[in-house]
Design a protein around this motif. Sequence first.
Motif: not given
Length: 126
Positions: A8-10, A70-73, A76-82
């Motif tokens: 994100g922005k931060v 990393a905790l937020s991602t 989500l439904e993305n390649d890093l979560a998989i």
Amino acid sequence: MQTIPGVGKVLATLMIIKTNGFTEILSARKMACFAGIAPFEHRSGSSIYYRARVSTMADKELKKTLHLAALSTIRLENDLAIYYHRKVEEGKNKMSVLNAVRNKFIHRIYALIKNETVYNFNLEMS
């Protein structure tokens, strides 16, 4: 940078500040060492080998921000979560997999900056 899921922005602003516009720390490996997420082995001659550990001499603010991203991602439904869920199911330690996700953030950010492109990943499961 913000096209990467979880960045994100931060985090994007912090990466630009810490690298001075990507002019001081030029490689992703050096940035991983600076952020304290690169594991190092402990060896010395005939001594007992310890498991690899991350350095405590790190930029704590950057490490904390990468950890929160990393905790937020992984939610989500993305390649890093998989990737995270697959490695945990294989029996890996959750924190070491989370550290690998933080490392992937840094390497992807540097790849985008080097290639001057945006992140594009099509999540198609068959």
